[in-house]
Design an enzyme around this catalytic site. Structure first.
Site, PDB file in Angstrom:
ATOM      1  N   ASP A  15      21.468 101.135 -49.847  1.00 45.23           N
ATOM      2  CA  ASP A  15      22.858 101.554 -50.032  1.00 45.23           C
ATOM      3  C   ASP A  15      23.805 100.482 -49.486  1.00 45.23           C
ATOM      4  O   ASP A  15      23.473  99.812 -48.508  1.00 45.23           O
ATOM      5  CB  ASP A  15      23.076 102.894 -49.309  1.00 45.23           C
ATOM      6  CG  ASP A  15      24.257 103.650 -49.884  1.00 45.23           C
ATOM      7  OD1 ASP A  15      24.857 103.172 -50.877  1.00 45.23           O
ATOM      8  OD2 ASP A  15      24.585 104.712 -49.352  1.00 45.23           O
ATOM      9  N   GLY A  16      24.957 100.353 -50.106  1.00 42.68           N
ATOM     10  CA  GLY A  16      26.009  99.497 -49.562  1.00 42.68           C
ATOM     11  C   GLY A  16      26.323  98.242 -50.368  1.00 42.68           C
ATOM     12  O   GLY A  16      27.127  97.416 -49.930  1.00 42.68           O
ATOM     13  N   ASN A  17      25.730  98.116 -51.551  1.00 42.82           N
ATOM     14  CA  ASN A  17      26.015  96.922 -52.371  1.00 42.82           C
ATOM     15  C   ASN A  17      27.503  96.842 -52.728  1.00 42.82           C
ATOM     16  O   ASN A  17      28.105  95.770 -52.676  1.00 42.82           O
ATOM     17  CB  ASN A  17      25.224  96.961 -53.689  1.00 42.82           C
ATOM     18  CG  ASN A  17      23.739  96.852 -53.469  1.00 42.82           C
ATOM     19  OD1 ASN A  17      23.288  96.512 -52.391  1.00 42.82           O
ATOM     20  ND2 ASN A  17      22.974  97.145 -54.502  1.00 42.82           N
ATOM     21  N   GLY A  18      28.060  97.980 -53.126  1.00 37.17           N
ATOM     22  CA  GLY A  18      29.468  98.013 -53.562  1.00 37.17           C
ATOM     23  C   GLY A  18      30.395  97.642 -52.411  1.00 37.17           C
ATOM     24  O   GLY A  18      31.322  96.835 -52.580  1.00 37.17           O
ATOM     25  N   TRP A  20      29.634  95.939 -49.738  1.00 35.86           N
ATOM     26  CA  TRP A  20      29.411  94.525 -49.399  1.00 35.86           C
ATOM     27  C   TRP A  20      30.290  93.639 -50.288  1.00 35.86           C
ATOM     28  O   TRP A  20      30.924  92.706 -49.817  1.00 35.86           O
ATOM     29  CB  TRP A  20      27.926  94.189 -49.595  1.00 35.86           C
ATOM     30  CG  TRP A  20      27.547  92.799 -49.211  1.00 35.86           C
ATOM     31  CD1 TRP A  20      27.075  92.363 -48.003  1.00 35.86           C
ATOM     32  CD2 TRP A  20      27.636  91.629 -50.052  1.00 35.86           C
ATOM     33  NE1 TRP A  20      26.856  91.008 -48.036  1.00 35.86           N
ATOM     34  CE2 TRP A  20      27.200  90.527 -49.282  1.00 35.86           C
ATOM     35  CE3 TRP A  20      28.043  91.409 -51.358  1.00 35.86           C
ATOM     36  CZ2 TRP A  20      27.136  89.236 -49.787  1.00 35.86           C
ATOM     37  CZ3 TRP A  20      27.999  90.112 -51.868  1.00 35.86           C
ATOM     38  CH2 TRP A  20      27.550  89.044 -51.079  1.00 35.86           C
ATOM     39  N   HIS A  32      25.310  94.008 -56.286  1.00 30.84           N
ATOM     40  CA  HIS A  32      23.983  94.345 -56.804  1.00 30.84           C
ATOM     41  C   HIS A  32      23.126  93.074 -56.935  1.00 30.84           C
ATOM     42  O   HIS A  32      21.933  93.094 -56.660  1.00 30.84           O
ATOM     43  CB  HIS A  32      24.093  95.059 -58.154  1.00 30.84           C
ATOM     44  CG  HIS A  32      24.779  96.403 -58.061  1.00 30.84           C
ATOM     45  ND1 HIS A  32      24.540  97.304 -57.045  1.00 30.84           N
ATOM     46  CD2 HIS A  32      25.703  97.000 -58.863  1.00 30.84           C
ATOM     47  CE1 HIS A  32      25.277  98.384 -57.228  1.00 30.84           C
ATOM     48  NE2 HIS A  32      26.002  98.229 -58.323  1.00 30.84           N
ATOM     49  N   SER A  60      19.138 106.039 -58.927  1.00 30.56           N
ATOM     50  CA  SER A  60      18.810 107.468 -58.927  1.00 30.56           C
ATOM     51  C   SER A  60      19.227 108.072 -60.262  1.00 30.56           C
ATOM     52  O   SER A  60      20.059 107.496 -60.988  1.00 30.56           O
ATOM     53  CB  SER A  60      19.543 108.186 -57.786  1.00 30.56           C
ATOM     54  OG  SER A  60      20.926 108.223 -58.056  1.00 30.56           O
ATOM     55  N   ASN A  63      22.873 108.476 -60.086  1.00 27.96           N
ATOM     56  CA  ASN A  63      23.589 107.223 -60.407  1.00 27.96           C
ATOM     57  C   ASN A  63      23.657 107.060 -61.916  1.00 27.96           C
ATOM     58  O   ASN A  63      24.699 106.729 -62.487  1.00 27.96           O
ATOM     59  CB  ASN A  63      22.835 105.974 -59.898  1.00 27.96           C
ATOM     60  CG  ASN A  63      22.782 105.824 -58.384  1.00 27.96           C
ATOM     61  OD1 ASN A  63      21.865 105.197 -57.873  1.00 27.96           O
ATOM     62  ND2 ASN A  63      23.733 106.380 -57.675  1.00 27.96           N
ATOM     63  N   ARG A 185      16.982 103.510 -44.646  1.00 23.90           N
ATOM     64  CA  ARG A 185      18.194 103.639 -45.466  1.00 23.90           C
ATOM     65  C   ARG A 185      19.283 102.775 -44.869  1.00 23.90           C
ATOM     66  O   ARG A 185      19.636 102.937 -43.691  1.00 23.90           O
ATOM     67  CB  ARG A 185      18.671 105.087 -45.536  1.00 23.90           C
ATOM     68  CG  ARG A 185      19.926 105.178 -46.415  1.00 23.90           C
ATOM     69  CD  ARG A 185      20.443 106.566 -46.645  1.00 23.90           C
ATOM     70  NE  ARG A 185      21.552 106.491 -47.594  1.00 23.90           N
ATOM     71  CZ  ARG A 185      21.813 107.353 -48.550  1.00 23.90           C
ATOM     72  NH1 ARG A 185      21.068 108.417 -48.697  1.00 23.90           N
ATOM     73  NH2 ARG A 185      22.833 107.191 -49.369  1.00 23.90           N
TER      74      ARG A 185
END
Ligand code: FPP
Length: 238
Positions: A15-18, A20, A32, A60, A63, A185
Site C-alpha cells: 500500500d502507498g504507491n499513490g 508516494w 506503481h 484486489s 481495486n 502491510r
C-alpha cells in the site's frame, strides 16, 4: 538472525504507491512503477536470505471494480511489461511464477502475459513468486466451498461430510501455496483488506507506515526481526 527463525513464506500488501507519487508531484502510475521496482528488490533479498515463497497483493477485486478504468488499464499494462522484463530472471534463478485471483475479466494481453510467465516457470522449484490479481479472499473461500461441495456430491458424499477445515485447501486458487508465516502491510493501515483471510489464520502480522515504493532491504530486515522475536504457538501451550 538464524535460519531456523526465518519465515518460509511472506505475504505483502503493497500500500502507498499513490501517496508516494503525490508527495513528489508525480502521477499515481509513477508510484506503481516504483512499486514494481520495489517488488524486484524485495524478491532478490528474499532469495538471498533463503526465504522460499512470497505472495504480493498487486490488485484486489475491489481495486479492479472501483478504481478508474484508466488507472486499472495502466496497472495491467505495467504488469505485462513487468512480467516480460522478468522472464530472464525467472529462468536464470529457477523462480516459479504463480497467480491467484479471477483472471477471466482481465484484458487478453494481461492473461497472455500471465500464461507465458506461468508456462515458462512451471517446473521451477527454487522460489515461488506469486501475484494476487483481481483477488478477493471472501470470493476465493466461496469458490472453494462450492467446488468442494460439487466434488463431494459427484463422489456420492454429502457436502457436510467434509469435516476437516483443511479439506478446503485443495480447492483454493493455488493449492500448492503454504500458509504465510509473516504478512507485511506497508502504507500505515492495519487491516487485511480481503487478502488471504483463510491462509493467514496463524500468520504474524507486521504493519509499517513506510510507503511501498520506499520499502527496501532495511525495512524488510526490520519486519523479519519482528517475526524472529515472536513466539508462534498455533494455539498450543508452550
Ligand atoms: C496500493 O497503493 C497499490 C496498488 C493498488 C497496486 C500495487 C501494485 C504495484 C506495487 C505495482 C504493480 C505490480 C506489478 C506486478 C506490475 P495505492 O495506489 O492504493 O496507494 P495509496 O493508498 O497511497 O493511494
Amino acid at each position: 538472525m538464524t535460519r531456523a527463525i526465518l519465515p518460509r513464506h511472506i505475504a505483502f500488501i503493497m500500500d502507498g504507491n499513490g501517496r508516494w507519487a503525490a508527495k513528489r508531484g508525480l502521477p499515481r502510475v509513477k508510484g506503481h512503477e516504483r512499486g514494481a521496482d520495489a517488488i524486484s528488490t524485495i524478491m532478490e533479498e528474499l532469495r538471498r536470505l533463503g526465504i522460499l515463497e512470497a505472495t504480493f497483493y498487486a490488485l484486489s477485486s475491489e481495486n479492479y471494480e472501483r478504481r478508474p478504468a484508466r488507472e486499472i488499464r495502466r496497472l495491467l499494462d505495467l504488469l505485462v511489461r513487468y512480467l516480460d522484463s522478468q522472464a530472464e530472471t525467472l529462468k536464470r534463478e529457477r523462480i516459479k511464477f504463480a497467480v491467484i485471483g479471477r483472471l477471466d475479466p482481465l484484458p487478453a494481453e494481461a492473461i497472455a502475459a500471465i500464461r507465458r510467465a506461468s508456462a515458462l516457470t512451471a517446473a521451477h522449484e527454487r522460489f515461488t513468486f506469486r501475484l494476487a490479481i483481481n483477488y478477493g479472499s471472501r470470493r476465493e473461500i466461496m469458490d472453494a466451498a462450492c467446488a468442494l461441495a460439487r466434488a463431494r456430491a459427484s463422489g456420492g458424499q454429502a457436502p457436510e461430510r467434509a469435516s476437516e477445515p483443511d479439506d478446503l485447501r485443495a480447492f483454493l486458487y493455488d493449492p500448492s501455496m503454504t500458509d504465510p508465516d509473516l504478512l507485511i502491510r506497508t502504507g500505515g493501515q492495519s487491516r487485511l483488506s480481503n487478502f488471504l483471510l483463510w491462509q493467514c489464520s496463524y500468520t504474524e502480522l507486521y504493519f509499517t507506515d513506510t510507503l511501498w515504493p520506499s520499502f527496501g532491504k532495511a525495512q524488510l530486515a526490520r519486519a523479519i526481526e519482528f517475526y524472529a522475536r515472536t513466539t508462534r504457538k498455533f494455539g498450543a501451550v508452550r
